[in-house]
Design an enzyme around this catalytic site. Structure first.
Site, PDB file in Angstrom:
ATOM      1  CD  GLU A  90      -3.002  -1.046   2.264  1.00  0.00           C
ATOM      2  OE1 GLU A  90      -3.910  -1.876   2.218  1.00  0.00           O
ATOM      3  OE2 GLU A  90      -2.941  -0.165   3.144  1.00  0.00           O
ATOM      4  CB  CYS A 103       3.089   7.473   2.994  1.00  0.00           C
ATOM      5  SG  CYS A 103       3.532   6.232   4.217  1.00  0.00           S
ATOM      6  CB  CYS A 110       6.774  -5.331   8.520  1.00  0.00           C
ATOM      7  SG  CYS A 110       8.044  -4.537   9.544  1.00  0.00           S
ATOM      8  CB  CYS A 114       5.744  -2.606  16.102  1.00  0.00           C
ATOM      9  SG  CYS A 114       7.449  -2.119  15.778  1.00  0.00           S
ATOM     10  CB  CYS A 117       2.541  -1.946  13.468  1.00  0.00           C
ATOM     11  SG  CYS A 117       2.745  -1.561  11.726  1.00  0.00           S
ATOM     12  CD  GLU A 158      12.960  -0.489   9.995  1.00  0.00           C
ATOM     13  OE1 GLU A 158      12.008  -0.017  10.648  1.00  0.00           O
ATOM     14  OE2 GLU A 158      13.938   0.193   9.644  1.00  0.00           O
ATOM     15  CB  SER A 189       9.729   6.228   9.334  1.00  0.00           C
ATOM     16  OG  SER A 189       9.279   5.970  10.632  1.00  0.00           O
ATOM     17  CB  SER A 212       9.223   4.156  15.263  1.00  0.00           C
ATOM     18  OG  SER A 212       8.881   4.558  13.960  1.00  0.00           O
ATOM     19  CG  HIS A 214       6.445   4.069  19.147  1.00  0.00           C
ATOM     20  ND1 HIS A 214       5.943   5.251  18.652  1.00  0.00           N
ATOM     21  CD2 HIS A 214       6.589   3.257  18.069  1.00  0.00           C
ATOM     22  CE1 HIS A 214       5.778   5.132  17.340  1.00  0.00           C
ATOM     23  NE2 HIS A 214       6.167   3.943  16.962  1.00  0.00           N
ATOM     24  CG  ASN A 288      -3.981   5.839  13.567  1.00  0.00           C
ATOM     25  OD1 ASN A 288      -4.850   6.692  13.724  1.00  0.00           O
ATOM     26  ND2 ASN A 288      -2.777   6.132  13.091  1.00  0.00           N
ATOM     27  CB  CYS A 331       0.859   6.026  11.428  1.00  0.00           C
ATOM     28  SG  CYS A 331       1.912   7.263  10.764  1.00  0.00           S
TER      29      CYS A 331
HETATM   30  N1  SAH Z   1       9.123   0.424  10.003  1.00  0.00           N
HETATM   31  C1  SAH Z   1       9.230   1.842  10.024  1.00  0.00           C
HETATM   32  C2  SAH Z   1       8.291   2.575   9.090  1.00  0.00           C
HETATM   33  C3  SAH Z   1       6.848   2.115   8.980  1.00  0.00           C
HETATM   34  S1  SAH Z   1       5.711   2.513  10.244  1.00  0.00           S
HETATM   35  C4  SAH Z   1       9.109   2.354  11.438  1.00  0.00           C
HETATM   36  O1  SAH Z   1       8.878   1.571  12.340  1.00  0.00           O
HETATM   37  O2  SAH Z   1       9.302   3.545  11.654  1.00  0.00           O
HETATM   38  C5  SAH Z   1       5.448   4.229  10.227  1.00  0.00           C
HETATM   39  C6  SAH Z   1       5.108   4.768  11.601  1.00  0.00           C
HETATM   40  O3  SAH Z   1       3.801   4.379  12.050  1.00  0.00           O
HETATM   41  C7  SAH Z   1       6.066   4.277  12.687  1.00  0.00           C
HETATM   42  O4  SAH Z   1       6.382   5.338  13.535  1.00  0.00           O
HETATM   43  C8  SAH Z   1       5.198   3.256  13.405  1.00  0.00           C
HETATM   44  O5  SAH Z   1       5.688   2.962  14.672  1.00  0.00           O
HETATM   45  C9  SAH Z   1       3.870   3.945  13.390  1.00  0.00           C
HETATM   46  N2  SAH Z   1       2.741   3.090  13.697  1.00  0.00           N
HETATM   47  C10 SAH Z   1       2.595   1.784  13.459  1.00  0.00           C
HETATM   48  N3  SAH Z   1       1.387   1.356  13.865  1.00  0.00           N
HETATM   49  C11 SAH Z   1       0.752   2.430  14.363  1.00  0.00           C
HETATM   50  C12 SAH Z   1      -0.544   2.641  14.922  1.00  0.00           C
HETATM   51  N4  SAH Z   1      -1.403   1.641  15.034  1.00  0.00           N
HETATM   52  N5  SAH Z   1      -0.851   3.888  15.331  1.00  0.00           N
HETATM   53  C13 SAH Z   1       0.023   4.908  15.193  1.00  0.00           C
HETATM   54  N6  SAH Z   1       1.236   4.777  14.655  1.00  0.00           N
HETATM   55  C14 SAH Z   1       1.605   3.544  14.258  1.00  0.00           C
END
Ligand code: SAH
Length: 344
Positions: A90, A103, A110, A114, A117, A158, A189, A212, A214, A288, A331
């Site tokens: 996507e 984006c 992946c 996480c 995600c 990633e 990212s 990221s 968090h 989200n 995201c």
């Molecule tokens: N793998 C990379 C890039 C993809 S994710 C990374 O981890 O940065 C892009 C961003 O969305 C990252 O900051 C990720 O942690 C965040 N993300 C993933 N799931 C999410 C969610 N459910 N709500 C908000 N942000 C989220």
């Protein structure tokens, strides 16, 4: 088969030279593949015999729109693209005052795992080729009829887990004879692969590093991001400071606000102390919600208090505006949906 679209002009020149072709052919073909965005059929100034010979031993990896959703709220477009081998990814097209940003995905699926995600739920299918990252941009520009002037590597996957192809992409997308998108308009990212952040710093590119984070400490971070078992928060922050020193680019941190998990005043204080004195910017993302997980998004009040606390340490923080919220384009909501599609 050779992936001819992932080659820089100088690599193309070597490849075509071996076929007895003059140097200028490489520039011509690069322009067709990258600036114009067509395959062999469209290369009108290339002799038919050469086109046929290339077709016989090269692939031009493209992406095809399998589905598309347009947000009724802000015009954000989410694309589901089919790859040449039937995998799906996507991309999200976002309109900002300063221009359009895409984006893009860097992997199909992946493997980072996480907990909050959606992209990682079915694991990693495969790495994307550099050409497939370029093709996402071209497909979105073709479809919208608008230029993409910024790119964020924040879709599925990633980027630093697909290092070589992502690096190649960064060199291709920036090429003056290709899409010519400036590195200063590109953000990468990462969930924090420290060794590869250090490698990236050595490449001397002007891209923005988005990390990221968090969570401000290892204990909490380990419960939501498996990568935290490999690298500590302190090691990660040191690598970011070194990246900043080397490139002069300010790091930005993503921090997902999960109600009762990451959004407390104590954690804001701990984060403030950790980041104090650095030039960074913090993007707070009210998490989200995805249906497979129980995480709940932070309240507005908790987000506002978090910003205030960080500011008291001299750190700039903003709560990220949510584009495309009616089409699950935000995201972490990107997912491989082809099974649903096939079932339709
Ligand atoms: N793998 C990379 C890039 C993809 S994710 C990374 O981890 O940065 C892009 C961003 O969305 C990252 O900051 C990720 O942690 C965040 N993300 C993933 N799931 C999410 C969610 N459910 N709500 C908000 N942000 C989220």
């Amino acid at each position: 088969m050779t992936d001819i679209k992932s080659m820089l002009p100088e690599e193309l020149a070597v490849f075509l030279g071996a076929k007895g072709q003059p140097k200028y052919r490489a520039d011509q073909i690069f322009k067709w593949l990258h600036a114009v965005g067509v395959g062999f059929d469209g290369m009108t100034d290339i002799p038919k015999t050469l086109r046929e010979s290339l077709r016989a031993d090269c692939i031009v990896p493209d992406v095809e729109i399998a589905a598309k959703q347009v947000s009724a709220i802000d015009g954000t477009v989410k694309y589901l693209f089919r790859l040449y081998d039937g995998e799906y990814i996507e991309s999200v097209f976002m309109r900002y005052h300063h221009g359009n940003t895409l984006c893009i995905s860097t992997q199909a699926g992946c493997r980072m795992g996480c907990k909050f995600c959606a992209s990682t739920l079915r694991g990693l299918k495969r790495n994307l080729l550099a050409a497939e990252m370029i093709s996402q941009i071209q497909a979105a520009m073709r479809d919208t009829g608008e230029r993409v002037s910024g790119v964020v590597l924040m879709g599925m996957g990633e980027p630093l887990d697909n290092y070589d192809n992502v690096l190649k992409f960064l060199r291709l997308v920036n090429h003056p004879k290709g899409l010519n998108i400036g590195h200063r308009h590109i953000s990468l990212s990462t969930c924090g692969l420290v060794d590869n952040i250090r490698r990236l710093a050595e490449e001397d590119l002007q891209i923005t590093l988005s990390v990221s984070l968090h969570a401000p400490n290892d204990e909490l971070r380990q419960t939501i991001m498996p990568i935290a078992n490999r690298y500590s928060v302190d090691e990660l922050l040191q690598a970011c400071r070194d990246y900043e020193k080397r490139t002069g680019r300010r790091t930005s941190f993503e921090y997902a606000l999960i109600s009762g998990v990451t959004d407390t005043p104590e954690l804001a204080e701990e984060l403030g102390k950790k980041l104090k004195g650095s030039l960074c910017h913090v993007n707070l993302i009210p998490v989200n919600e995805i249906k497979e997980r129980a995480f709940r998004t932070a309240s507005r009040a908790a987000a506002a208090a978090f910003v205030k606390k960080l500011e008291s340490f001299g750190i700039t923080a903003t709560v990220r505006r949510k584009l495309g919220s009616d089409i699950s384009a935000a995201c972490g909501q990107l997912r491989d949906e082809h099974e649903t599609l096939v079932g339709e």
